[in-house]
Write a protein that holds these residues in place. Structure first.
Motif, mmCIF file in Angstrom:
data_model
loop_
_atom_site.group_PDB
_atom_site.id
_atom_site.type_symbol
_atom_site.label_atom_id
_atom_site.label_comp_id
_atom_site.label_asym_id
_atom_site.label_seq_id
_atom_site.Cartn_x
_atom_site.Cartn_y
_atom_site.Cartn_z
ATOM 1 N N GLY A 208 -23.213 19.236 -17.025
ATOM 2 C CA GLY A 208 -23.212 18.703 -15.666
ATOM 3 C C GLY A 208 -24.306 17.652 -15.533
ATOM 4 N N TYR A 209 -24.208 16.853 -14.508
ATOM 5 C CA TYR A 209 -25.224 15.823 -14.292
ATOM 6 C C TYR A 209 -26.457 16.465 -13.681
ATOM 7 N N ASP A 210 -27.597 16.284 -14.339
ATOM 8 C CA ASP A 210 -28.861 16.801 -13.803
ATOM 9 C C ASP A 210 -29.691 15.630 -13.346
ATOM 10 N N GLN A 211 -30.743 15.938 -12.665
ATOM 11 C CA GLN A 211 -31.679 14.877 -12.281
ATOM 12 C C GLN A 211 -32.251 14.235 -13.538
ATOM 13 N N VAL A 212 -32.436 12.957 -13.472
ATOM 14 C CA VAL A 212 -33.027 12.268 -14.612
ATOM 15 C C VAL A 212 -34.321 11.620 -14.148
ATOM 16 N N THR A 213 -35.163 11.303 -15.091
ATOM 17 C CA THR A 213 -36.405 10.615 -14.779
ATOM 18 C C THR A 213 -36.124 9.125 -14.828
ATOM 19 N N ARG A 214 -36.270 8.474 -13.694
ATOM 20 C CA ARG A 214 -36.011 7.027 -13.632
ATOM 21 C C ARG A 214 -37.084 6.285 -14.405
ATOM 22 N N ILE A 215 -36.683 5.191 -15.005
ATOM 23 C CA ILE A 215 -37.629 4.348 -15.724
ATOM 24 C C ILE A 215 -37.637 2.998 -15.007
ATOM 25 N N ALA A 216 -38.810 2.500 -14.715
ATOM 26 C CA ALA A 216 -38.911 1.218 -14.002
ATOM 27 C C ALA A 216 -38.352 0.073 -14.843
ATOM 28 N N ASN A 217 -37.891 -0.953 -14.166
ATOM 29 C CA ASN A 217 -37.433 -2.195 -14.817
ATOM 30 C C ASN A 217 -36.311 -2.025 -15.828
ATOM 31 N N THR A 218 -35.401 -1.115 -15.555
ATOM 32 C CA THR A 218 -34.240 -1.015 -16.437
ATOM 33 C C THR A 218 -33.009 -1.382 -15.616
ATOM 34 N N PRO A 219 -31.953 -1.844 -16.279
ATOM 35 C CA PRO A 219 -30.730 -2.183 -15.533
ATOM 36 C C PRO A 219 -30.206 -0.946 -14.797
ATOM 37 N N GLU B 48 -20.366 8.041 -7.109
ATOM 38 C CA GLU B 48 -21.052 9.167 -6.492
ATOM 39 C C GLU B 48 -21.238 10.280 -7.498
ATOM 40 N N TYR B 49 -22.255 11.077 -7.256
ATOM 41 C CA TYR B 49 -22.548 12.197 -8.152
ATOM 42 C C TYR B 49 -22.135 13.461 -7.433
ATOM 43 N N ASN B 50 -21.196 14.189 -8.014
ATOM 44 C CA ASN B 50 -20.802 15.452 -7.396
ATOM 45 C C ASN B 50 -20.635 16.509 -8.490
ATOM 46 N N ASP B 51 -20.026 17.624 -8.140
ATOM 47 C CA ASP B 51 -19.917 18.718 -9.114
ATOM 48 C C ASP B 51 -19.040 18.375 -10.308
ATOM 49 N N ASN B 52 -18.171 17.379 -10.141
ATOM 50 C CA ASN B 52 -17.299 17.021 -11.263
ATOM 51 C C ASN B 52 -17.942 16.026 -12.209
ATOM 52 N N THR B 53 -19.006 15.379 -11.737
ATOM 53 C CA THR B 53 -19.647 14.361 -12.564
ATOM 54 C C THR B 53 -20.216 15.019 -13.810
ATOM 55 N N VAL B 54 -19.849 14.489 -14.962
ATOM 56 C CA VAL B 54 -20.352 15.098 -16.188
ATOM 57 C C VAL B 54 -21.076 14.089 -17.054
ATOM 58 N N VAL B 55 -21.914 14.632 -17.908
ATOM 59 C CA VAL B 55 -22.621 13.832 -18.892
ATOM 60 C C VAL B 55 -22.089 14.255 -20.244
ATOM 61 N N ILE B 56 -21.611 13.282 -21.006
ATOM 62 C CA ILE B 56 -21.176 13.561 -22.372
ATOM 63 C C ILE B 56 -22.356 13.191 -23.258
ATOM 64 N N GLN C 246 -28.517 7.471 -35.460
ATOM 65 C CA GLN C 246 -29.873 8.011 -35.350
ATOM 66 C C GLN C 246 -30.261 8.417 -33.940
ATOM 67 N N ARG C 247 -29.346 8.338 -32.985
ATOM 68 C CA ARG C 247 -29.790 8.630 -31.632
ATOM 69 C C ARG C 247 -28.860 9.546 -30.863
ATOM 70 N N VAL C 248 -29.462 10.179 -29.866
ATOM 71 C CA VAL C 248 -28.681 11.007 -28.954
ATOM 72 C C VAL C 248 -28.718 10.289 -27.609
ATOM 73 N N VAL C 249 -27.562 10.105 -27.009
ATOM 74 C CA VAL C 249 -27.449 9.366 -25.752
ATOM 75 C C VAL C 249 -26.495 10.130 -24.848
ATOM 76 N N GLY C 250 -26.761 10.093 -23.544
ATOM 77 C CA GLY C 250 -25.822 10.721 -22.615
ATOM 78 C C GLY C 250 -25.094 9.647 -21.828
ATOM 79 N N ILE C 251 -23.795 9.831 -21.628
ATOM 80 C CA ILE C 251 -23.059 8.889 -20.777
ATOM 81 C C ILE C 251 -22.491 9.656 -19.589
ATOM 82 N N VAL C 252 -22.621 9.056 -18.415
ATOM 83 C CA VAL C 252 -22.112 9.682 -17.191
ATOM 84 C C VAL C 252 -20.703 9.161 -16.949
ATOM 85 N N VAL C 253 -19.770 10.088 -16.737
ATOM 86 C CA VAL C 253 -18.378 9.715 -16.474
ATOM 87 C C VAL C 253 -17.880 10.535 -15.283
ATOM 88 N N ASP C 254 -16.706 10.166 -14.759
ATOM 89 C CA ASP C 254 -16.174 10.886 -13.604
ATOM 90 C C ASP C 254 -15.737 12.300 -13.955
#
Length: 165
Positions: free
Chosen positions: A41-52, A81-89, A95-103
């Motif tokens: 599920g989508y959790d709160q993330v730590t925002r990083i300044a000056n990123t797209p 919008e972020y709701n209960d269906n919003t998921v992070v894959i 070499q990296r682990v990345v999360g993508i937010v999808v509907d």
């Protein structure tokens, strides 16, 4: 009894490639299942300044700092919008682990070579250079994405800077 069914299913699927199917707006996309580490599920993330805007920030996943990219914003989808269906894959890419937010995530599908069509000359939502083809399943059309390519380039460089920050 269940063991039998699984064995037969696996034997029959050797020629197919498995895709995780996710939705963005009205479109369905498929990515190589082998690159998927987990779906959460989508959790709160730590925002990083000056990123797209599409880089939502980073999250700590069992001690690993994972950049989270909202593909919906990247593909200029209105009214994200972020709701209960919003998921992070969570993807494991080279070499990296990345999360993508999808509907949402709808399926895992196995496609044979015959079901995969070449990419069209033009695409509406994303540049065709990121597409590996179209999956045709009866009436359904899946846009097959080369997720490494899509997330490579400048975003990845940017995320490496975030990680070392």
């Amino acid at each position: 009894m269940t063991g039998m069914a699984t064995a037969t299913k696996l034997a029959g699927e050797t020629e197919g490639q498995e895709f995780l199917v996710f939705t963005l707006g009205d479109e369905e996309y498929g990515i190589d299942i082998l690159k998927v580490q987990e779906i959460r599920g989508y959790d709160q993330v730590t925002r990083i300044a000056n990123t797209p805007p599409f880089i939502k920030g980073v999250t700590n996943l069992r001690g690993v700092i994972v950049p989270i990219i909202d593909l919906r914003i990247k593909f200029a989808q209105p009214d994200v919008e972020y709701n209960d269906n919003t998921v992070v894959i969570v993807l494991n890419l080279e070499q990296r682990v990345v999360g993508i937010v999808v509907d949402g995530v709808s399926d895992v599908l196995s496609l044979t070579q015959e079901q995969i069509r070449p990419s069209p000359e033009f695409a509406v939502t994303m540049s065709t250079e990121y597409m590996t083809g179209l999956g045709a399943l009866g009436e359904r059309m899946l846009i097959l994405v080369d997720i490494e390519k899509l997330l490579s380039s400048e975003e990845m460089a940017l995320m490496d800077t975030l990680r070392s920050a």
